[in-house]
Design an enzyme around this catalytic site. Structure first.
Site, PDB file in Angstrom:
ATOM      1  N   ILE A 147       0.856  -1.190   0.000  1.00 34.37           N
ATOM      2  CA  ILE A 147       0.000   0.000   0.000  1.00 34.37           C
ATOM      3  C   ILE A 147       0.896   1.245   0.000  1.00 34.37           C
ATOM      4  CG2 ILE A 147      -1.690   1.315   1.317  1.00 34.37           C
ATOM      5  CD1 ILE A 147      -2.604  -1.471   2.422  1.00 34.37           C
ATOM      6  N   GLU A 181       1.337   4.137   1.072  1.00 32.98           N
ATOM      7  CA  GLU A 181       0.811   5.135   2.006  1.00 32.98           C
ATOM      8  C   GLU A 181       1.656   6.420   1.991  1.00 32.98           C
ATOM      9  OE1 GLU A 181       2.086   2.185   3.078  1.00 32.98           O
ATOM     10  OE2 GLU A 181       3.998   3.039   3.682  1.00 32.98           O
ATOM     11  N   ASP A 207       1.497  41.891 -19.681  1.00 31.77           N
ATOM     12  CA  ASP A 207       1.655  43.333 -19.814  1.00 31.77           C
ATOM     13  C   ASP A 207       2.921  43.623 -20.582  1.00 31.77           C
ATOM     14  OD1 ASP A 207      -0.502  44.113 -18.380  1.00 31.77           O
ATOM     15  OD2 ASP A 207       0.550  44.198 -16.462  1.00 31.77           O
ATOM     16  N   ASP A 235      -1.319  44.267 -12.393  1.00 34.21           N
ATOM     17  CA  ASP A 235      -0.764  44.860 -11.180  1.00 34.21           C
ATOM     18  C   ASP A 235      -1.747  45.723 -10.400  1.00 34.21           C
ATOM     19  OD1 ASP A 235      -0.781  46.832 -13.084  1.00 34.21           O
ATOM     20  OD2 ASP A 235       1.392  46.927 -13.297  1.00 34.21           O
ATOM     21  N   ASP A 286      -7.170  45.155 -12.238  1.00 36.77           N
ATOM     22  CA  ASP A 286      -6.751  43.933 -12.923  1.00 36.77           C
ATOM     23  C   ASP A 286      -7.220  42.675 -12.182  1.00 36.77           C
ATOM     24  OD1 ASP A 286      -5.457  45.322 -14.893  1.00 36.77           O
ATOM     25  OD2 ASP A 286      -3.534  45.328 -13.860  1.00 36.77           O
ATOM     26  N   GLU A 301       6.179  -6.717  -6.052  1.00 38.46           N
ATOM     27  CA  GLU A 301       6.195  -7.405  -4.758  1.00 38.46           C
ATOM     28  C   GLU A 301       4.987  -8.334  -4.602  1.00 38.46           C
ATOM     29  OE1 GLU A 301       6.469  -4.138  -1.981  1.00 38.46           O
ATOM     30  OE2 GLU A 301       8.390  -3.540  -2.858  1.00 38.46           O
ATOM     31  N   ASN A 315      10.336  -3.071   1.472  1.00 35.06           N
ATOM     32  CA  ASN A 315       9.518  -1.867   1.454  1.00 35.06           C
ATOM     33  C   ASN A 315      10.264  -0.685   2.058  1.00 35.06           C
ATOM     34  OD1 ASN A 315       7.057  -0.328   1.291  1.00 35.06           O
ATOM     35  ND2 ASN A 315       6.918  -0.571   3.516  1.00 35.06           N
ATOM     36  N   THR A 362      13.404   0.396  -0.271  1.00 38.03           N
ATOM     37  CA  THR A 362      13.206   0.840  -1.650  1.00 38.03           C
ATOM     38  C   THR A 362      12.193   1.971  -1.772  1.00 38.03           C
ATOM     39  OG1 THR A 362      11.497  -0.806  -2.027  1.00 38.03           O
ATOM     40  CG2 THR A 362      13.745  -1.409  -2.635  1.00 38.03           C
TER      41      THR A 362
HETATM   42 MG    MG Z   1       1.241  50.491 -16.455  1.00 36.93          MG
END
Ligand code: MG
Ligand code: ADP
Length: 900
Positions: A282, A284, A326, A633, A637, A702, A727, A730
């Site tokens: 598993i 995990e 921009d 900015d 915007d 495995e 386990n 590795t």
């Molecule tokens: Mg400007």
């Protein structure tokens, strides 16, 4: 008396501060000790101990621990002890992973922590918002989020959005006059500004009256749900996948156990083997490793000047197909210098470098002092009036504080000897309407020493031409008829072709001094002239645009600037293609949804756009299926930034509002940084795919060894403790090392990843299953071979299987570094991986050769000559799959040749 009822001087007295100098550093330090940090208290975090113990709450781990206790009771003390040690080691590894993940997420929060402008000891400083103390003098302007509760002592057209407190989203006007009355609500106290509210217009100054929990926001802090950390789409999908894998693992382990028992194995041994197998198979650790890969990647991005504010953005970055950026400041250096001036009907050249206030004025190649030309002199005087910027001489030349456009105008004025400080005695600014990119102009009402009042307006030339009635020409104010308009437009066209940014200046006498509206100030003007300023493109942008193109990403320039100027810059940067179009804001306005969608597909440049056009552009592009990154900015915007798949805010010039709406912040405001972030985003995603491929293939291997062995009626090829050890050595370190692997060299040569693409797309599922089968098969073969030769030496055969399984995985991990084959890149360039593999290898040797551990792990020392066999078996999967890879590609190559 409450602060809102006091006069400003009383507020200063009550808080022992000075609105012009602020607190001294020492005083601020003392107050910080007394009042604490300016933060809202958050809910409790899980303690370290909690994180540690949560590692053991997995169902299978609990089963394993119970099984261990049973085997302990049955007298297998050594087994029990070892299993417990392995489980705890696993837990510690998991804890370290999760703790690191948590820490790096915290580090990210710290990075995007808000800052505030204050006066301390007479100097303007930028400090982290949490350092603000009562009595501090706070400066704020359009786009800022107010960092504490303040009593306003200065206000210029100040409007504040108080919706975080009141729910009322219409901004309220703010002033400085004392307010009286009973039962005042937040919205009524017009001379207070509150923590968390947002300046939508104008600017102001205030004295801090409350910080932290002692603010209006603090009083409702426990009502504010602290936003839950959102999972990224990938994390969410992995969680789903985790459940499926869990079920699959359990089914297969049960199968292994049942078949084993049917084949005559001892029930208890099979039970322990099954549980160990489940614990091993598993995955995990997957979620924690994903978080680590994401957040370490994010830290790498910081080093390349971008801050990711929302983790999911990392994934989306890899899918971006259009970047809308921009022009000014992002693609250009934002170091403006006025080089050409149009005044009184004449075109002047201005010399000088950068912000150094030294240079001369030339008319038809003759140097002339501005003092000798009233029109030029007037224009330069106006440039200096009400100019909020400052030029500072530093160690390495002259530096600008403030907006570059206005800075350039100031420098031009300084070259003619107009110093704002010296002008202050003769000219007083009595009203201001600040610049914003929707109006594209700013204006001020000025009173002279002689009591005369006049208006100065600066802004985009077309707009000022529209607002003007007359023009200053040859020393006279003449009606601005078609002939003059054409003349001005010719000059503008000329400036645009030279890539100059043009700012026009206009003026008019005013008859009254108070109660002026922006509209009254900005109509029936007299056009004074135009300043043309150079803003050189950033060097690195051209290359970045090219690399984006190779990566299947289109770059679109969006600018409030003039179309001609935009065209020159876009050509130079390789953005405007031969067939590419430029669309102007006014054209865009006339289009309906479908037309815009068509146009957006073809356009390379949008010029003279307003912030609300940006939102339309993003939507149109998204409708046609693009994944859009959009920069911005200003306050206006924010909607476009929010709407974009990747909203990008500027670190230097960006407002708080833009930053808060964004998912990515560019520390250096540089377009090339966007490209780097996308590259990193792609790399991170590929790395996640790499270790998923590695972990799952290992686990399939495995399970299959055990399953096949049971079906064939063989003895157990691995004993439970060996399975747990495989386990441990590795899974952890090698997988983490893959998570920080470098990019394959062709990451920016591939098309953007489809955003809906699943984890197992592009052949990953097949790679995992085929590799799992081969690893399982190879391990079983080496077991069978040894066992059939010496059936009386089961432990030796098991040790050989154990070594083969580990080695096969440690070879496979190198395979996982490339989508193509192990030899597509130098396998050993990832030093973390080499280190992890080496330590796993040594840990394996340890339990095979260290005599005291041999009885515990049921191992026997492997003969040297058998290692050759083990190595060959372990390399077999890589060998086979690499071989088929080359064969298949050879065939493809042949077909291609035949086709030609
Ligand atoms: Mg400007
Ligand atoms: P961009 O950042 O894309 O170049 P802006 O919205 O900043 O576009 O500017 C649009 C236009 O408004 C500019 O071309 C210029 O004419 C004018 N402008 C820009 N900054 C200022 C300023 N500080 N004061 C007056 N006018 C300005």
């Amino acid at each position: 008396m409450k602060f809102h009822q006091m006069h400003i001087s009383d507020v200063e007295k009550a808080l022992q501060t000075d609105m012009n100098r602020g607190l001294s550093d020492k005083d601020a330090e003392k107050r910080k000790k007394r009042y604490g940090e300016n933060v809202l208290e958050e809910g409790e975090k899980p303690s370290r101990l909690r994180i540690f113990f949560s590692q053991f709450k997995d169902f299978m781990v609990i089963v394993l621990l119970i099984a261990t206790v049973i085997s302990g009771l049955l007298g297998e003390y050594m087994d029990a002890l070892t299993i417990i040690i392995i489980v705890i080691t696993n837990g510690i590894l998991g804890y370290i992973q999760e703790y690191r993940a948590e820490k790096s997420l915290d580090a990210l929060k710290e990075l995007s922590a808000p800052q505030a402008n204050v006066f301390r000891g007479g100097k303007k400083l930028k400090i982290p918002t949490k350092e603000i103390v009562p009595g501090d003098v706070l400066l704020f302007s359009s786009g800022d989020r107010i960092g504490a509760d303040v009593r306003i002592v200065e206000a210029n057209g100040l409007e504040i959005d108080e919706s975080p407190l009141t729910g009322e989203s219409v901004p309220v006007e703010k002033g400085t006059e004392p307010v009286f009355g009973e039962d005042l609500g937040i919205g009524d106290m017009a001379n207070l500004a509150f923590m968390g509210t947002m300046v939508t217009r104008g600017s102001g100054k205030g004295i801090v009256i409350g910080t932290g929990m002692n603010t209006a926001m603090g009083k409702i802090a426990d009502m504010l749900q602290s936003a839950k950390e959102s999972m990224t789409p990938l994390q969410r999908r992995l969680e789903e996948l985790g459940k499926i894998l869990l079920a699959l693992c359990l089914v297969l382990t049960v199968l292994v156990v049942v078949i084993g028992v049917l084949q005559g194995h001892d029930v208890y041994t099979m039970f322990l083997a099954g549980v160990s197998l489940a614990v091993a198979a598993i995955p995990e650790g997957l979620p924690a490793i994903v978080t680590i890969a994401l957040s370490l990647g994010v830290q790498r991005m910081v080093r390349k000047n971008s801050i990711v504010r929302k983790l999911p953005a990392v994934e989306t970055l890899g899918s971006v197909s259009v970047i809308c950026s921009d022009k000014t400041g992002t693609m250009t250096a934002n170091k403006m210098t006025v080089t050409r001036i149009f005044a009184g009907g004449k075109v002047w050249a201005v010399t000088g470098h950068g912000y150094e206030p030294k240079g001369d004025f030339f008319y038809r190649d003759r140097k002339i002092s501005p003092k000798n030309d009233p029109a030029l002199e007037k224009l330069l005087l106006f440039s200096a009036l009400g100019n909020p910027t400052r030029i500072v001489q530093g160690k390495d030349g002259y530096r600008l504080e403030g907006d570059p456009t206005e800075g350039a105008m100031l420098v031009a004025a300084l070259k003619a000897g107009f110093h704002p400080e010296r002008l202050a005695g003769r000219y007083k600014i009595i009203g201001e309407f600040p610049f914003d990119s929707a109006r594209k102009r700013s204006s001020a009402a000025v009173e002279t020493g002689g009591g005369k009042v006049f208006a100065v307006v600066k802004g985009a030339p077309e707009i000022l031409l529209q607002l003007s009635e007359r023009i200053l020409w040859d020393g006279r104010e003449v009606p601005l008829n078609g002939e003059y308009r054409r003349a001005v437009n010719a000059v503008l066209e000329e400036m645009g072709t030279s890539a100059l940014r043009a700012i026009a200046v206009a003026y008019k006498p005013l008859s009254k001094r108070g109660g002026l509206s922006g509209d009254e100030v900005e109509r029936d003007l007299i056009f004074a002239g135009v300043m043309g300023m150079m803003d050189p493109p950033r060097k690195e942008v051209r290359q970045a645009v090219k690399e984006c193109k190779e990566a299947g990403i289109k770059t679109v320039m969006i600018t409030g600037d003039h179309a001609t100027t935009a065209r020159s810059v876009a050509r130079e940067l390789g953005i405007l293609s031969k067939t590419g179009k430029i669309i102007e804001g006014t054209e865009l306005e006339k289009m309906d949804g479908e037309e815009l969608e068509e146009a957006a597909k073809e356009a390379d440049v949008f010029a003279r756009v307003s912030p609300e056009h940006k939102l339309k552009i993003v939507r149109a592009l998204q409708k046609s299926g693009a994944i859009v990154a959009m920069t911005g900015d200003g306050v206006n915007d924010a909607p476009a930034i929010k709407q974009a798949d990747i909203g990008i805010a500027m670190g230097r010039s960006g407002t708080d509002v833009a930053k808060e709406a964004s998912s990515l912040i560019l520390i250096d405001d540089n377009f090339a940084t966007i490209k780097a972030a996308i590259e990193e985003g792609r790399t991170i995603y590929e790395n996640i795919r790499k270790f998923i491929r590695y972990l799952l293939a290992s686990n399939v291997g495995e399970i299959l060894v055990m399953l096949f062995a049971m079906i064939l009626g063989l003895p157990l090829p691995l004993v439970p403790i060996q399975i747990l050890w495989v386990n441990l050595v590795t899974d952890g370190l090698p997988a983490m090392a893959l998570g920080v692997d470098g990019a394959e060299e062709d990451v920016m040569k591939r098309k953007p990843r489809h955003p809906k693409e699943g984890i197992f797309a592009r052949g990953l599922g097949w790679k995992i299953i085929s590799r799992g089968f081969l690893i399982g098969g190879a391990t079983l073969l080496s077991f069978l071979f040894m066992y059939s030769r010496h059936p009386d030496q089961l432990a030796y055969a098991q040790t050989v299987a154990f070594a083969t399984l580990i080695l096969a995985q440690l070879i496979h991990v190198y395979d996982c570094r490339s989508e193509r084959s192990i030899f597509a890149r130098n396998p050993f360039e990832n030093h973390f991986l080499n280190g992890a593999v080496l330590s796993s290898f040594l840990l394996m040797l340890l339990v095979i050769y260290y005599p005291p551990l041999q009885p515990v792990f049921r191992t026997e020392a492997i003969l040297l000559r058998d290692w050759l066999f083990i190595a060959a078996m372990a390399a077999l999967p890589t060998f086979l799959l690499t071989g088929t890879f080359y064969l298949r590609n050879q065939k493809r190559y042949d077909i291609m040749k035949e086709g030609n």
